[in-house]
Design an enzyme around this catalytic site. Structure first.
Site, mmCIF file in Angstrom:
data_model
loop_
_atom_site.group_PDB
_atom_site.id
_atom_site.type_symbol
_atom_site.label_atom_id
_atom_site.label_comp_id
_atom_site.label_asym_id
_atom_site.label_seq_id
_atom_site.Cartn_x
_atom_site.Cartn_y
_atom_site.Cartn_z
ATOM 1 N N ASP A 161 7.585 8.196 9.003
ATOM 2 C CA ASP A 161 7.190 8.619 7.666
ATOM 3 C C ASP A 161 6.631 7.434 6.878
ATOM 4 O O ASP A 161 7.388 6.624 6.338
ATOM 5 C CB ASP A 161 8.398 9.225 6.951
ATOM 6 C CG ASP A 161 8.061 9.892 5.634
ATOM 7 O OD1 ASP A 161 6.992 9.575 5.064
ATOM 8 O OD2 ASP A 161 8.859 10.717 5.165
ATOM 9 N N HIS A 210 -13.492 -10.022 7.449
ATOM 10 C CA HIS A 210 -13.333 -8.590 7.217
ATOM 11 C C HIS A 210 -14.688 -7.893 7.213
ATOM 12 O O HIS A 210 -14.873 -6.847 7.842
ATOM 13 C CB HIS A 210 -12.618 -8.356 5.891
ATOM 14 C CG HIS A 210 -12.407 -6.911 5.570
ATOM 15 N ND1 HIS A 210 -11.426 -6.160 6.175
ATOM 16 C CD2 HIS A 210 -13.058 -6.084 4.721
ATOM 17 C CE1 HIS A 210 -11.469 -4.930 5.707
ATOM 18 N NE2 HIS A 210 -12.452 -4.848 4.815
ATOM 19 N N LYS A 246 0.210 -5.015 -0.292
ATOM 20 C CA LYS A 246 -0.633 -4.069 0.434
ATOM 21 C C LYS A 246 -1.021 -4.649 1.783
ATOM 22 O O LYS A 246 -1.091 -3.939 2.791
ATOM 23 C CB LYS A 246 -1.866 -3.741 -0.406
ATOM 24 C CG LYS A 246 -2.731 -2.613 0.166
ATOM 25 C CD LYS A 246 -3.854 -3.099 1.058
ATOM 26 C CE LYS A 246 -4.756 -1.959 1.524
ATOM 27 N NZ LYS A 246 -5.811 -2.413 2.460
ATOM 28 N N GLU A 250 -8.764 0.779 9.002
ATOM 29 C CA GLU A 250 -9.294 -0.427 8.360
ATOM 30 C C GLU A 250 -9.663 -1.500 9.374
ATOM 31 O O GLU A 250 -8.807 -1.939 10.159
ATOM 32 C CB GLU A 250 -8.283 -0.982 7.355
ATOM 33 C CG GLU A 250 -8.803 -2.185 6.586
ATOM 34 C CD GLU A 250 -7.905 -2.568 5.424
ATOM 35 O OE1 GLU A 250 -8.021 -3.711 4.954
ATOM 36 O OE2 GLU A 250 -7.100 -1.740 4.977
#
Length: 421
Positions: free
Chosen positions: A275, A373, A259, A81
């Site tokens: 993990d 972004h 998130k 991202e």
């Protein structure tokens, strides 16, 4: 120890130059070699998982400017991202003004569950199991003498009666200090070893014997103070706090807010071979621990008017076992951080998650998330449209200028660019 994590203007260098600058900051000749080509050959990949047919590459960037508990640290982040690495680095730069990030954590306690079914008297069974608590703990410790030698091992045995909608479950929990391991294999082995005896005492049969990823006894915490003027002034701080309060109150906002935290956390977890699914499961279960899904972080204003940002969540990561040890690139990423214990790694990851969160909320409260972004995303769109070399930046600049970062616009601008003599 890295001499400094303040590598200003890193984005203006070539990839090769960046590696040289990072190596120089670490005082090492070539610590990043396994990261250059992914560090994973076909034979090694075939031993890690089943049915291997290939690999997939994820870019690994380095977040700069971090000071964590007084230590300068460069942070490896694996993510596809755009803006994630830059945003974390930018907030880390601002946090340096007040000493960077301060962290703490609980002991690395993981839990394994032993689910016993067909129990006639669960309350009586619970006490029968607890009467043999010491013997059961000793039996579990026998399964991993090396862990005990290192100072870890079983710390407690608790028994729960879980009731919901007329159903009743008897569940024993082993609480194990797993030291520098993530701990899944250790606690699962212990649970298997004592499950028969636990079921015998309960008068039932053992069913599930496995760890829980709700690692709420293995918490990491991070705190940072960001000067209001560096964030854009008192009004921006006010808006950031209001936005964070919505995330505390509204699950729809909280999901995206959290998130953003995981953008930073998962990138470091992945880079270090840990993990990601376990960490994400633990984080989101923690966000709903009181029955309401809300923000994992909290934003406040201190007496000077500066932003105080805090984050606390479960972080089950390790330095021994799994891909952290078998994947050369993961080993190189861990070496880059210069951490010495799994708790230090977890605390660093927590700090990165907090930096990422502050960056996202600031963007929302100020210019809006899309401006920064999409400027970075424009390069990806240009490449997808077929741009090469110098064309990539030229097409990306046109997309940003038109505020239209779309594939069709990129294709049109690329065609126009190539038509010029």
């Amino acid at each position: 120890m890295a001499r400094t994590s303040r590598l200003s203007g890193l984005r203006n260098h070539t990839v090769e130059e960046r590696r040289a600058l990072v190596a120089d900051a670490l005082g090492s000749d070539d610590p990043l070699a396994p990261l250059v080509d992914g560090g994973l050959d076909e034979a090694r990949a075939d031993r890690m998982i089943e049915h291997v047919i290939g690999q997939i590459g994820i870019p690994v960037g380095v977040a700069t400017n971090f000071v964590v508990d007084g230590r300068e640290v460069l942070v490896p982040m694996a993510t596809e991202e755009p803006s994630v690495v830059a945003a974390a680095s930018n907030i880390a730069r601002m946090a340096r003004e007040r000493g960077g990030f301060t962290t703490s954590s609980t002991a690395p306690i993981m839990q394994a569950q032993i689910h016993v079914v067909d129990v006639a008297d669960p309350h009586g069974a619970r006490l029968r199991i607890l009467e043999q608590r010491e013997a059961l703990m000793a039996l579990a410790d026998e399964q991993d003498p090396r862990l005990v030698e290192l100072g870890g091992g079983v710390r407690d045995l608790v028994v729960r009666i879980v009731e919901r909608e007329g159903r009743r479950h008897l569940v024993a929990h082993l609480l194990v200090d797993v030291r520098d391991a993530m701990g899944a294999n250790a606690v699962n082995t212990m649970a298997e070893a004592i499950s028969g005896r636990v079921a015998e005492l309960a008068g039932g049969r053992p069913l599930l014997r496995i760890l829980t990823n709700k690692a709420d006894l293995r918490l990491s915490r991070a705190r940072a103070v960001i000067p209001a003027d560096m964030l854009g002034g008192p009004e921006i701080v006010d808006n950031m706090i209001l936005g964070a309060q919505l995330a505390e109150d509204d699950p729809y906002r909280a999901a995206t807010h959290n998130k953003g935290i995981m953008n930073g956390i998962s990138a470091v977890v992945l880079a270090t071979g840990n993990d990601t699914r376990a960490v994400e499961a633990g984080a989101h279960s923690h966000a709903v621990r009181d029955g309401h899904y809300g923000s994992l972080s909290h934003f406040e204003r201190d007496a000077q008017g500066d932003l105080v940002a805090t984050l606390e969540l479960p972080l089950a990561v390790g330095l021994v076992g799994g891909a952290t040890k078998t994947h050369p690139a993961a080993r190189a990423a861990v070496a880059l951080t210069e951490v010495e214990t799994a708790q230090q790694l977890a605390q660093l990851i927590c700090a990165v998650g907090l930096a990422q969160n502050v960056a996202a909320v600031r963007a929302l409260a100020a210019e809006g998330i899309q401006q920064g972004h999409m400027a970075l995303h424009a390069r990806n769109v240009a490449v997808a449209a077929g741009a090469e070399g110098d064309e990539i930046d030229l097409v990306a600049a046109r997309l940003v200028e038109q505020r239209a970062v779309r594939a069709d616009v990129a294709e049109r601008e690329l065609a126009s660019l190539r038509e010029r003599p």
